[in-house]
Motif scaffolding. Sequence first.
Motif, PDB file in Angstrom:
ATOM      1  N   ALA A  33     -31.200  19.961  42.485  1.00 13.14           N
ATOM      2  CA  ALA A  33     -30.945  19.722  43.618  1.00 13.14           C
ATOM      3  C   ALA A  33     -31.766  19.098  44.330  1.00 13.14           C
ATOM      4  CB  ALA A  33     -30.673  21.474  44.226  1.00 13.14           C
ATOM      5  N   GLY A  34     -32.602  18.518  43.766  1.00 14.98           N
ATOM      6  CA  GLY A  34     -33.841  17.630  44.553  1.00 14.98           C
ATOM      7  C   GLY A  34     -34.822  18.335  45.085  1.00 14.98           C
ATOM      8  N   MET A  35     -35.022  19.544  44.781  1.00 14.08           N
ATOM      9  CA  MET A  35     -36.425  20.213  45.363  1.00 14.08           C
ATOM     10  C   MET A  35     -37.530  20.019  44.390  1.00 14.08           C
ATOM     11  SD  MET A  35     -34.708  23.586  46.882  1.00 14.08           S
ATOM     12  CE  MET A  35     -32.762  23.511  46.966  1.00 14.08           C
ATOM     13  N   GLU A  36     -38.708  20.214  45.277  1.00 15.10           N
ATOM     14  CA  GLU A  36     -40.052  20.138  44.403  1.00 15.10           C
ATOM     15  C   GLU A  36     -40.333  21.283  43.908  1.00 15.10           C
ATOM     16  OE1 GLU A  36     -42.771  17.589  46.222  1.00 15.10           O
ATOM     17  OE2 GLU A  36     -41.769  15.768  46.006  1.00 15.10           O
ATOM     18  N   VAL A  37     -40.411  21.901  42.635  1.00 15.66           N
ATOM     19  CA  VAL A  37     -40.775  23.314  42.429  1.00 15.66           C
ATOM     20  C   VAL A  37     -41.901  23.395  41.841  1.00 15.66           C
ATOM     21  CG1 VAL A  37     -39.889  25.121  40.892  1.00 15.66           C
ATOM     22  CG2 VAL A  37     -38.344  23.274  41.748  1.00 15.66           C
ATOM     23  N   VAL A  38     -42.989  24.333  42.421  1.00 18.24           N
ATOM     24  CA  VAL A  38     -44.234  24.683  41.698  1.00 18.24           C
ATOM     25  C   VAL A  38     -43.912  25.968  40.892  1.00 18.24           C
ATOM     26  CG1 VAL A  38     -46.599  25.433  42.237  1.00 18.24           C
ATOM     27  CG2 VAL A  38     -45.386  23.819  43.929  1.00 18.24           C
ATOM     28  N   TYR A  39     -43.911  25.521  39.796  1.00 18.47           N
ATOM     29  CA  TYR A  39     -43.819  26.583  38.558  1.00 18.47           C
ATOM     30  C   TYR A  39     -44.914  27.276  37.961  1.00 18.47           C
ATOM     31  CZ  TYR A  39     -41.779  29.013  34.776  1.00 18.47           C
ATOM     32  OH  TYR A  39     -41.509  29.914  33.956  1.00 18.47           O
ATOM     33  N   THR A  40     -45.044  28.621  38.083  1.00 19.20           N
ATOM     34  CA  THR A  40     -46.071  29.161  37.368  1.00 19.20           C
ATOM     35  C   THR A  40     -45.887  30.206  36.300  1.00 19.20           C
ATOM     36  OG1 THR A  40     -45.958  31.770  38.624  1.00 19.20           O
ATOM     37  CG2 THR A  40     -46.991  29.690  39.909  1.00 19.20           C
ATOM     38  N   PRO A  41     -46.723  30.356  35.425  1.00 16.05           N
ATOM     39  CA  PRO A  41     -46.397  31.565  34.353  1.00 16.05           C
ATOM     40  C   PRO A  41     -46.231  32.766  35.093  1.00 16.05           C
ATOM     41  CG  PRO A  41     -48.754  30.756  34.161  1.00 16.05           C
ATOM     42  CD  PRO A  41     -48.061  30.039  35.458  1.00 16.05           C
ATOM     43  N   PRO A  42     -45.534  33.657  34.236  1.00 13.55           N
ATOM     44  CA  PRO A  42     -45.553  35.360  34.725  1.00 13.55           C
ATOM     45  C   PRO A  42     -46.935  35.722  35.014  1.00 13.55           C
ATOM     46  CG  PRO A  42     -44.535  35.066  32.719  1.00 13.55           C
ATOM     47  CD  PRO A  42     -45.071  33.745  32.956  1.00 13.55           C
ATOM     48  N   TRP A  43     -47.015  37.099  35.617  1.00  9.83           N
ATOM     49  CA  TRP A  43     -48.399  37.809  35.548  1.00  9.83           C
ATOM     50  C   TRP A  43     -49.088  37.356  36.809  1.00  9.83           C
ATOM     51  CZ3 TRP A  43     -47.944  35.021  30.956  1.00  9.83           C
ATOM     52  CH2 TRP A  43     -47.186  35.733  29.641  1.00  9.83           C
ATOM     53  N   GLN A  44     -48.464  36.856  37.763  1.00 13.10           N
ATOM     54  CA  GLN A  44     -49.239  36.457  39.036  1.00 13.10           C
ATOM     55  C   GLN A  44     -49.643  37.633  39.818  1.00 13.10           C
ATOM     56  OE1 GLN A  44     -50.518  33.221  39.343  1.00 13.10           O
ATOM     57  NE2 GLN A  44     -49.681  32.895  37.348  1.00 13.10           N
ATOM     58  N   SER A  45     -50.700  37.821  40.456  1.00 13.79           N
ATOM     59  CA  SER A  45     -51.212  38.939  41.435  1.00 13.79           C
ATOM     60  C   SER A  45     -50.564  38.406  42.983  1.00 13.79           C
ATOM     61  CB  SER A  45     -52.597  39.154  41.548  1.00 13.79           C
ATOM     62  OG  SER A  45     -53.275  38.026  42.004  1.00 13.79           O
ATOM     63  N   VAL A  46     -50.564  39.615  43.716  1.00 17.75           N
ATOM     64  CA  VAL A  46     -49.944  39.303  44.896  1.00 17.75           C
ATOM     65  C   VAL A  46     -50.819  38.388  45.585  1.00 17.75           C
ATOM     66  CG1 VAL A  46     -49.900  40.249  47.285  1.00 17.75           C
ATOM     67  CG2 VAL A  46     -48.509  41.420  45.285  1.00 17.75           C
ATOM     68  N   ASP A  47     -52.269  38.389  45.532  1.00 17.86           N
ATOM     69  CA  ASP A  47     -53.344  37.534  46.055  1.00 17.86           C
ATOM     70  C   ASP A  47     -53.011  35.832  45.534  1.00 17.86           C
ATOM     71  OD1 ASP A  47     -54.201  39.616  47.600  1.00 17.86           O
ATOM     72  OD2 ASP A  47     -55.875  39.879  46.213  1.00 17.86           O
ATOM     73  N   GLN A  48     -52.684  36.055  44.161  1.00 16.31           N
ATOM     74  CA  GLN A  48     -52.409  34.819  43.746  1.00 16.31           C
ATOM     75  C   GLN A  48     -51.163  33.706  44.334  1.00 16.31           C
ATOM     76  OE1 GLN A  48     -52.765  36.003  39.313  1.00 16.31           O
ATOM     77  NE2 GLN A  48     -54.706  34.898  39.265  1.00 16.31           N
ATOM     78  N   VAL A  49     -50.213  34.585  44.517  1.00 20.87           N
ATOM     79  CA  VAL A  49     -48.851  34.081  44.994  1.00 20.87           C
ATOM     80  C   VAL A  49     -49.107  33.502  46.326  1.00 20.87           C
ATOM     81  CG1 VAL A  49     -46.659  34.342  45.746  1.00 20.87           C
ATOM     82  CG2 VAL A  49     -47.348  35.536  43.531  1.00 20.87           C
ATOM     83  N   VAL A  50     -50.025  34.351  47.146  1.00 21.37           N
ATOM     84  CA  VAL A  50     -50.421  34.019  48.724  1.00 21.37           C
ATOM     85  C   VAL A  50     -51.336  32.849  48.613  1.00 21.37           C
ATOM     86  CG1 VAL A  50     -51.798  34.633  50.652  1.00 21.37           C
ATOM     87  CG2 VAL A  50     -50.140  36.413  49.397  1.00 21.37           C
TER      88      VAL A  50
END
Lengths: 142, 304
Positions: A33-50
């Motif tokens: 749909a034309g978006m730039e997707v920053v993709y991460t593996p699973p198992w991220q912590s809340v702090d990492q997502v922030v």
Amino acid sequence: MNTQTPYRVLVTKVGLDGHDRGSRIVAAYLRDAGMEVVYTPPWQSVDQVVRLANDEDVDLVGVSSLSTDHLIVPDLMQALRKAALEHVPVVVGGIVPDTEHALLFDAGVSAIFGPGTARDTIVNTVRQLAAAARDALENPFT
Amino acid sequence: MLLDALMAGDRRALGRAITLAETGGDRAAELGRQIREHTGNARVIGVTGPPGAGKSTLTNRLIGALRAGGQSVAVLAVDPSSPISGGAILGDRLRMTSHTDDDDVFIRSLAARGHLGGLTASTPAVIDILDAGGYQQVILETVGTGQSEVEVGEIADIRVVVCTPGMGDDIQAMKAGLFEIADILVVNKSDQDGVDQTVRHLESMLSLRGPEHTRAVIVPTTATKGDGIDDLLNAIDRCSTILNPNERRRDRTRRLLAGRAAELLREHLLRHDSERLDTACRAYENGERSLEQSARDLLKLEYP
């Protein structure tokens, strides 16, 4: 200016569950749909997502959840607010029991995409939320 | 305001400033001018090579090695944009998650957005922002490159080209392009068969170079296990002392300016000066002027 640069969205998973098929499919939808997707593996912590949301300066965060990890999302909402990222909308996709939708919406989640949600629904909702977030943000430092 | 926050090490400001630089326009240009005097301190390490060679994994290890030496590290990881939708999957930092919690590491994914050459149009501006933001080391990871995406050579202080065993015969190693811009040639996945042969091919290629070329160093690594990373960092440090950074930087600014001017000119012609473009087009299509002549007419260039 907002229409010219592609929306940047983070597609991620928090918690211990590693089933990432759903997040991969949605990432591909958003890319197409034309978006730039920053993709991460699973198992991220809340702090990492922030941190990811901040450093990558995304317009929206999408969290995929299969087995109860959506219950971490209220913590994520709080952490985003603490990091002055309250303008970044959060959507959740995957298995969220109906009885727990209110919990997430009350915490500030913008949308929940359950099984069977149409591609267009996901894409259009994400695009609208990202656009609104970008408009609201316009030049916080000037 | 943005500049002050940036200089104060505000991470939010850094994230926003990069978006501004990526978006472009007058405000971005003005920020670029303002931070200029605070730049020139970072060392820019370019990491390039074909898709799947291990650039991100190697970058991850390099972050660790540089951090062990007490240096702050920023990474720009470029992935391709879809030529059809304009979208992108930015997945390089997938291999760098062990550094997400480190306050002295800043990783940013960039989509090429139609820019050819392995980087993005905004890369020089983004490097300046990271430099002004106080990052001592900037690792620039290109998209997976073919043989001719040599743009990283224009921008990085140290150029690391990553290849793997079994990438073809010795004639491949002799071809012009990517290998030529290397200060350091990394043979990654060196736990695989054929590594000795690949190193031999590269050595024989290097031995044929004239004395005007600085001789590249070959470093075998196995990034997944962390083998050879110290050797790579030593090679990078050695290069930094041998190469004359000031001279290279001056040279680079000239080429950057010329390149940017050419890009702007192309955009301008296509978007805002279509009348002149149409006139030149007709002259070419009618057979009155050659392609070369029409292009020169368009720019009002005399023949040399």
